[in-house]
Design an enzyme around this catalytic site. Sequence first.
Site, PDB file in Angstrom:
ATOM      1  N   GLU A 444       0.836  -1.191   0.000  1.00 17.53           N
ATOM      2  CA  GLU A 444       0.000   0.000   0.000  1.00 17.53           C
ATOM      3  C   GLU A 444       0.877   1.249   0.000  1.00 17.53           C
ATOM      4  O   GLU A 444       1.605   1.512   0.958  1.00 17.53           O
ATOM      5  CB  GLU A 444      -0.897  -0.019   1.254  1.00 17.53           C
ATOM      6  CG  GLU A 444      -1.680   1.259   1.482  1.00 17.53           C
ATOM      7  CD  GLU A 444      -2.483   1.237   2.794  1.00 17.53           C
ATOM      8  OE1 GLU A 444      -2.474   0.194   3.492  1.00 17.53           O
ATOM      9  OE2 GLU A 444      -3.098   2.268   3.111  1.00 17.53           O
ATOM     10  N   ASP A 522      -1.339  -1.192   5.660  1.00 18.41           N
ATOM     11  CA  ASP A 522      -1.328  -0.671   7.026  1.00 18.41           C
ATOM     12  C   ASP A 522      -2.332  -1.419   7.902  1.00 18.41           C
ATOM     13  O   ASP A 522      -3.364  -1.874   7.430  1.00 18.41           O
ATOM     14  CB  ASP A 522      -1.706   0.816   7.024  1.00 18.41           C
ATOM     15  CG  ASP A 522      -0.635   1.665   6.357  1.00 18.41           C
ATOM     16  OD1 ASP A 522       0.499   1.170   6.194  1.00 18.41           O
ATOM     17  OD2 ASP A 522      -0.939   2.815   5.992  1.00 18.41           O
ATOM     18  N   ASP A 524      -4.780  -0.747   9.648  1.00 22.73           N
ATOM     19  CA  ASP A 524      -5.912   0.105  10.020  1.00 22.73           C
ATOM     20  C   ASP A 524      -7.084  -0.161   9.073  1.00 22.73           C
ATOM     21  O   ASP A 524      -7.021  -1.051   8.221  1.00 22.73           O
ATOM     22  CB  ASP A 524      -5.504   1.591  10.018  1.00 22.73           C
ATOM     23  CG  ASP A 524      -5.046   2.050   8.631  1.00 22.73           C
ATOM     24  OD1 ASP A 524      -5.283   1.316   7.641  1.00 22.73           O
ATOM     25  OD2 ASP A 524      -4.442   3.133   8.544  1.00 22.73           O
ATOM     26  N   ASP A 526      -8.368   1.533   6.570  1.00 23.87           N
ATOM     27  CA  ASP A 526      -8.073   1.688   5.144  1.00 23.87           C
ATOM     28  C   ASP A 526      -7.288   0.503   4.607  1.00 23.87           C
ATOM     29  O   ASP A 526      -7.537   0.018   3.513  1.00 23.87           O
ATOM     30  CB  ASP A 526      -7.269   2.968   4.902  1.00 23.87           C
ATOM     31  CG  ASP A 526      -8.172   4.188   4.849  1.00 23.87           C
ATOM     32  OD1 ASP A 526      -9.393   3.995   4.671  1.00 23.87           O
ATOM     33  OD2 ASP A 526      -7.657   5.314   4.997  1.00 23.87           O
TER      34      ASP A 526
END
Length: 660
Positions: A444, A522, A524, A526
């Site tokens: 990402e 990541d 998280d 997203d």
Amino acid sequence: MIEDLFSQVAEENTPQENSSYSADSIQVLEGLEAVRKRPAMYIGDISIKGLHHLVYEIVDNSIDEALAGYCTQIDVIINEDNSITVQDNGRGIPVDYHEKEKKSALEVAMTVLHAGGKFDKGSYKVSGGLHGVGMSCVNALSTRMVTQVYRNGKIYQQEYEIGKPLYNVKEVGVAEHTGTRQQFWPDTTIFTETVYKYEILAGRLRELAYLNAGIKITLTDRRVVNEDGSFKTEIFYSEDGLKEFVKYLESSREHLISDVIYLNTEKQNIPIEVAIMYNTGFAENIHSYVNNINTIEGGTHLAGFRRALTRTLKKYAEESKMLDKVKVEISGDDFREGLTAVISVKVAEPQFEGQTKTKLGNSEVSGAVDQAVGEALNYYLEEHPKEAKMIVDKVILAATARHAARKAREMVQRKSPMSGGGLPGKLADCSDRDPLRCELFLVEGDSAGGTAKQGRNRAFQAILPLRGKILNVEKAMYHKALESDEIRNIYTALGVTIGTEEDSKAANIEKLRYHKIIIMTDADVDGSHIDTLIMTFFFRYMPQIIQNGYLYIATPPLYLCKKGKVEEYCWTDAQRQKFIDTYGGGSENAIHTQRYKGLGEMNATQLWETTMDPENRILKQVNIENAAEADFIFSMLMGEEVGPRREFIEENATYANIDA
Ligand code: 0RA
């Protein structure tokens, strides 16, 4: 299969005798010992899959009894101690004395390994069970098992430890109904995972209920207590079988026509049930089953279905002159865009072929399904001219789009390494050329991509940074997807070529350059959204990558905990708390724990140590346990409706509490 066993059973109810420890008994023990020595040969594997497979083996026997017409309800319970109870209201397993084996028929069923493992062909039951190895196998892999049979107005019981009976079958009470009740405790020394997952069992039981209309299957989880003191429970029951199944699968998609095209018939002694819906999307979703087994590699039943669909629709379109003005040529897969179908056949002696033994080989099935589907579809089209026109219009649109896609594809192909066009500029390739050893990280963002390029082992690890969220292929037409840079880069880096004569979306994964494709995002919300988008892409466009076990998700740590010179990475809050407990309390210690939200917060060494180094990293392999359920979940997650998606995320979110 269980019927075969009982054909040898003596009719009269001979009183129980204390059987001597005969040669037969020794053979029994040797048989069960073989199961314990090589469990994977009998139940597929010893992971979470094998653990759940034990339940399916038991349930399949009850399904057989239901298909024979004697059982209407099957109750499955996950007990507090993680044991499983399966109870049915069938005739009950016979308990008559077995002359040859010198023991009760029940004991034979529970202790004699009657059907071999994977390699024993032709021993599949009508109701299924991919490995079809029966109750004795479950018994051998359980530390304890209790069987109760309700029959002849009595309750009979026998208990076992790792497959060995603790006593002869005995009467333990009076019964007002008939049925069979099995409870087993899986041997935790055999399986790598030992805790049952409600959702996995629910997925399979729901599927079984749709595949076998009229059987009521309940699932109760006694580990989960509701506010009113009752246990978490669900009932799976389908009156209309596949008609309801296909509606369930399509519930998050926009329908092209609201009808389900449905048939339930028998051709050449083969029971055939098919349900078809058309949606406004572009994917082809065909789920096929033989004897309740999901045939993910397809086979003759699927071939017959496709042939009938193409022939019948084409003939209708030509005869109604709808193709007269169409310039482009129409191919087989144009007829299947936006098509969702479930095909279920019951075959007496199925031959399973293919890598995962889930491809039907029986040639006679092809013609039977072809004929059945041809007749039913033809009838539907004749009776529903308005809907028929909508379907044909959609086919024409698909053909037109496919021609546009060919151009886009040729562009990808030109740039693919196999045709000498070179690799994507953003790819940092590895030096090794053996796909077996090579890994591709899909990372990402450019910044984390840069760190990964520095941190990696360049001999076998390649890095492809992706810019943020890739296209949602669930909503895009195929040629649009191929116009996306990120998706083209993935195809090109993988080295696969796409499109064949028959199937313009087929990916030739023999050319795959990496056998590990690792999504690294990541930790998280997203990040997990990007994981889902990439998984959706592979699931819809290159499912073989997932089926072959090539797709993985990296798990970066959530925290770096420090105290003095001690440093430790933590993946969970529990690990972090343990660190704090070990190296001194006080609130100030939370100041020494660094929360990583993004991969970019780690330097190259840290990223290597925690997330990329094969010695230390944790990779999660992406699996399709249940293709129909995966289809439903992906369409729901990526679809328009917010309600069900929110509900699913709330139940399954990993990061919701951390990011709050
Ligand atoms: C063979 C014959 C009969 C019952 C069964 C098998 C049977 C097996 C299982 C396994 C789980 N539940 C089951 N229910 C029934 C009965 C034969 C008869 O009564 O005539």
